[in-house]
Design a protein around this motif. Sequence first.
Motif, PDB file in Angstrom:
ATOM      1  N   LEU A   1       0.822  -1.208   0.000  1.00 61.62           N
ATOM      2  CA  LEU A   1       0.000   0.000   0.000  1.00 61.62           C
ATOM      3  C   LEU A   1       0.860   1.264   0.000  1.00 61.62           C
ATOM      4  O   LEU A   1       0.698   2.136  -0.839  1.00 61.62           O
ATOM      5  N   GLY A   2       1.747   1.400   1.001  1.00 61.36           N
ATOM      6  CA  GLY A   2       2.542   2.626   1.164  1.00 61.36           C
ATOM      7  C   GLY A   2       3.942   2.289   1.642  1.00 61.36           C
ATOM      8  O   GLY A   2       4.660   1.555   0.962  1.00 61.36           O
ATOM      9  N   VAL A   3       4.330   2.813   2.800  1.00 62.90           N
ATOM     10  CA  VAL A   3       5.672   2.534   3.337  1.00 62.90           C
ATOM     11  C   VAL A   3       5.823   1.049   3.667  1.00 62.90           C
ATOM     12  O   VAL A   3       4.827   0.345   3.857  1.00 62.90           O
ATOM     13  N   PRO A   4       7.082   0.562   3.733  1.00 60.01           N
ATOM     14  CA  PRO A   4       7.296  -0.818   4.173  1.00 60.01           C
ATOM     15  C   PRO A   4       6.604  -1.049   5.526  1.00 60.01           C
ATOM     16  O   PRO A   4       6.729  -0.227   6.434  1.00 60.01           O
ATOM     17  N   GLY A   5       5.843  -2.134   5.630  1.00 59.80           N
ATOM     18  CA  GLY A   5       5.100  -2.414   6.858  1.00 59.80           C
ATOM     19  C   GLY A   5       3.635  -2.037   6.769  1.00 59.80           C
ATOM     20  O   GLY A   5       2.854  -2.363   7.664  1.00 59.80           O
TER      21      GLY A   5
ATOM     22  N   SER B   1      -0.955  -5.899   7.143  1.00 64.31           N
ATOM     23  CA  SER B   1       0.436  -6.294   7.013  1.00 64.31           C
ATOM     24  C   SER B   1       0.555  -7.793   7.296  1.00 64.31           C
ATOM     25  O   SER B   1      -0.099  -8.317   8.194  1.00 64.31           O
ATOM     26  N   SER B   2       1.367  -8.495   6.505  1.00 62.17           N
ATOM     27  CA  SER B   2       1.515  -9.950   6.670  1.00 62.17           C
ATOM     28  C   SER B   2       2.074 -10.306   8.049  1.00 62.17           C
ATOM     29  O   SER B   2       1.876 -11.412   8.541  1.00 62.17           O
ATOM     30  N   VAL B   3       2.747  -9.342   8.682  1.00 56.68           N
ATOM     31  CA  VAL B   3       3.251  -9.570  10.039  1.00 56.68           C
ATOM     32  C   VAL B   3       2.071  -9.749  11.000  1.00 56.68           C
ATOM     33  O   VAL B   3       2.112 -10.544  11.938  1.00 56.68           O
TER      34      VAL B   3
ATOM     35  N   GLU C   1       9.835  -5.056  12.434  1.00 56.86           N
ATOM     36  CA  GLU C   1      10.346  -3.741  12.852  1.00 56.86           C
ATOM     37  C   GLU C   1       9.716  -2.610  12.029  1.00 56.86           C
ATOM     38  O   GLU C   1       9.597  -1.478  12.501  1.00 56.86           O
ATOM     39  N   GLU C   2       9.301  -2.930  10.802  1.00 52.99           N
ATOM     40  CA  GLU C   2       8.645  -1.919   9.969  1.00 52.99           C
ATOM     41  C   GLU C   2       7.261  -1.579  10.521  1.00 52.99           C
ATOM     42  O   GLU C   2       6.884  -0.403  10.618  1.00 52.99           O
ATOM     43  N   VAL C   3       6.526  -2.610  10.874  1.00 55.14           N
ATOM     44  CA  VAL C   3       5.193  -2.383  11.445  1.00 55.14           C
ATOM     45  C   VAL C   3       5.312  -1.656  12.789  1.00 55.14           C
ATOM     46  O   VAL C   3       4.543  -0.740  13.087  1.00 55.14           O
ATOM     47  N   LYS C   4       6.297  -2.057  13.582  1.00 52.73           N
ATOM     48  CA  LYS C   4       6.527  -1.394  14.885  1.00 52.73           C
ATOM     49  C   LYS C   4       6.817   0.091  14.692  1.00 52.73           C
ATOM     50  O   LYS C   4       6.390   0.937  15.473  1.00 52.73           O
TER      51      LYS C   4
ATOM     52  N   GLY D   1      -1.631  -3.345  13.438  1.00 57.24           N
ATOM     53  CA  GLY D   1      -1.389  -3.881  14.774  1.00 57.24           C
ATOM     54  C   GLY D   1      -1.730  -3.009  15.957  1.00 57.24           C
ATOM     55  O   GLY D   1      -1.281  -3.257  17.072  1.00 57.24           O
ATOM     56  N   ILE D   2      -2.541  -1.965  15.756  1.00 59.30           N
ATOM     57  CA  ILE D   2      -2.988  -1.142  16.879  1.00 59.30           C
ATOM     58  C   ILE D   2      -4.469  -1.441  17.134  1.00 59.30           C
ATOM     59  O   ILE D   2      -5.322  -1.174  16.281  1.00 59.30           O
ATOM     60  N   SER D   3      -4.756  -2.029  18.312  1.00 60.68           N
ATOM     61  CA  SER D   3      -6.140  -2.395  18.622  1.00 60.68           C
ATOM     62  C   SER D   3      -6.804  -1.342  19.506  1.00 60.68           C
ATOM     63  O   SER D   3      -6.176  -0.801  20.416  1.00 60.68           O
ATOM     64  N   ILE D   4      -8.055  -1.058  19.221  1.00 56.37           N
ATOM     65  CA  ILE D   4      -8.852  -0.123  20.028  1.00 56.37           C
ATOM     66  C   ILE D   4      -9.935  -0.926  20.743  1.00 56.37           C
ATOM     67  O   ILE D   4     -10.603  -1.762  20.130  1.00 56.37           O
TER      68      ILE D   4
END
Lengths: 159, 159, 159, 159
Positions: C105-109, C131-133, D26-29, D155-158
């Motif tokens: 979609l956009g940036v890595p992650g 994200s696949s993660v 680490e990208e998602v983080k 990965g951010i849950s509300i």
Amino acid sequence: MIMMEDIIKEAYIESIKNIRKGDKEEEVKKIQEKIKKAKKIIVATNNQKKFKVIKDIMLKVCNAQIKMIDIDTKFADLTRMPALYKGLLALDTEKADIYISRGRLGVPGSGSMLVILDEKGRILTASLSPSSVIHKENIEKRIKDELIEALKRIGISIN
Amino acid sequence: MIMMEDIIKEAYIESIKNIRKGDKEEEVKKIQEKIKKAKKIIVATNNQKKFKVIKDIMLKVCNAQIKMIDIDTKFADLTRMPALYKGLLALDTEKADIYISRGRLGVPGSGSMLVILDEKGRILTASLSPSSVIHKENIEKRIKDELIEALKRIGISIN
Amino acid sequence: MIMMEDIIKEAYIESIKNIRKGDKEEEVKKIQEKIKKAKKIIVATNNQKKFKVIKDIMLKVCNAQIKMIDIDTKFADLTRMPALYKGLLALDTEKADIYISRGRLGVPGSGSMLVILDEKGRILTASLSPSSVIHKENIEKRIKDELIEALKRIGISIN
Amino acid sequence: MIMMEDIIKEAYIESIKNIRKGDKEEEVKKIQEKIKKAKKIIVATNNQKKFKVIKDIMLKVCNAQIKMIDIDTKFADLTRMPALYKGLLALDTEKADIYISRGRLGVPGSGSMLVILDEKGRILTASLSPSSVIHKENIEKRIKDELIEALKRIGISIN
């Protein structure tokens, strides 16, 4: 000091109100200031000679650390605006005040463009050269002329 | 007749293989052909005088029906590349072979750009003028010079 | 038959007049029609398995010739919107009625996007995956779900 | 703390070397961190109700000053990606860490997109809704679900 964001907002509101009358002196001054006060500049080229031409000219304009990008920029040639996308490649992988890139304007055969972006990727100025098929000339000479022209059109003269 | 799509594909493959050496004659010829053989051209301006300047020059180059866009183009001034987005506004609302637009290059103060797009919105050629603050000149004269320059840089001369 | 260009123009004029109230039924119908009546579709992937998943679903929707792009699409990963730029890469190198691409979609992650473009590169519909993660799942299953979702959100159901 | 620029550079180099295997933890983080640590957020809407929905959710995620844009965003509806261009309109006229915008995905009829950009306009995450013709639902409820979904997919849950 008024921010670029405020200048843009004012211009946008003028456009919405239908009272915009073209570039204003304070807008051009702001562009000049951003370039002259740059502390870090990234040049989006992998060519040491082209880099040196750009660095030497920019050092007459500002007192910045000037670096070459360390990613292969040729992949930008597979986009619709290679020169601009080289600049965005630099923007997304390096922190800097100003990004300078140079490459093809549009489709293959469309000649070249040199473009100067600010820290958010906004276009401050640019210049164009004819397709090399049309106008053969030494490449370093051409880049030098392009950069001088890009600066001149927003009021920065190089001796 | 080789299609623009095939020419672009070949150029892209050269870039991937790292053997690309700059614009080729057949690429420039293709751009010229697209402009010269255009049957319908949309000019993305709402200004009758600017339209007439562009129409008169284009009629020396091709035998096309030339129309002015009938949507207010000023909203493109709220984008990052007003000249280009005026062209895309025309592309998305009209069928044509060629789209010609003219407006601000980038941020307020960055001067103007004239750009010629093909039927898919690909950039065929363009030209730039200094910010009007820097170089005051009659607007119709300026547009005329910009269009002649945009055509010249891809090898089309106007007498 | 009303053209997409006319539908877009009408919507733009509604926005300018400040009377736009959201998507209209004829707009959604037009998108459906463009997809259902497509005679040629290019899928912007180099992966035979992913291509097969997409082809099998699209053949339930339309009676088109469906081809895989023959240029390496991974370079689109060096742009700000890899999925979209894969589609534009296909648009610029192939003639077709519809282009389908899938990538980041956009940036890595940032997870993935599947997008369907028309013959001018306009976005007709799209869908996103986490994200696949975050959400590990078989890739072919995921692409299948993405395409079905992209079609469903503009009113095309697949059994 | 590793910068987003370095993470992007590493991912780009992996793509060039053809060893990229999809999003990394680490990208998602990093994306999560940018959103959670935001000190200032601009919401690109002119609608007080939509703004409140977004603000209330974001305050569960971060401790930021959250502001509504004060320019009319409807002009972004005359672009190819209205939701994204609303975000860029906010980016260019306001300084902030994060920009959240919501609008049409692509052509009229293509449904809606909510998108979260960082301080350079890079896309961090997004979510899509079907065309309102297809799936009628209360607009505030829809925006709430879109934002929760956009956050969940990275990965951010509300609660």
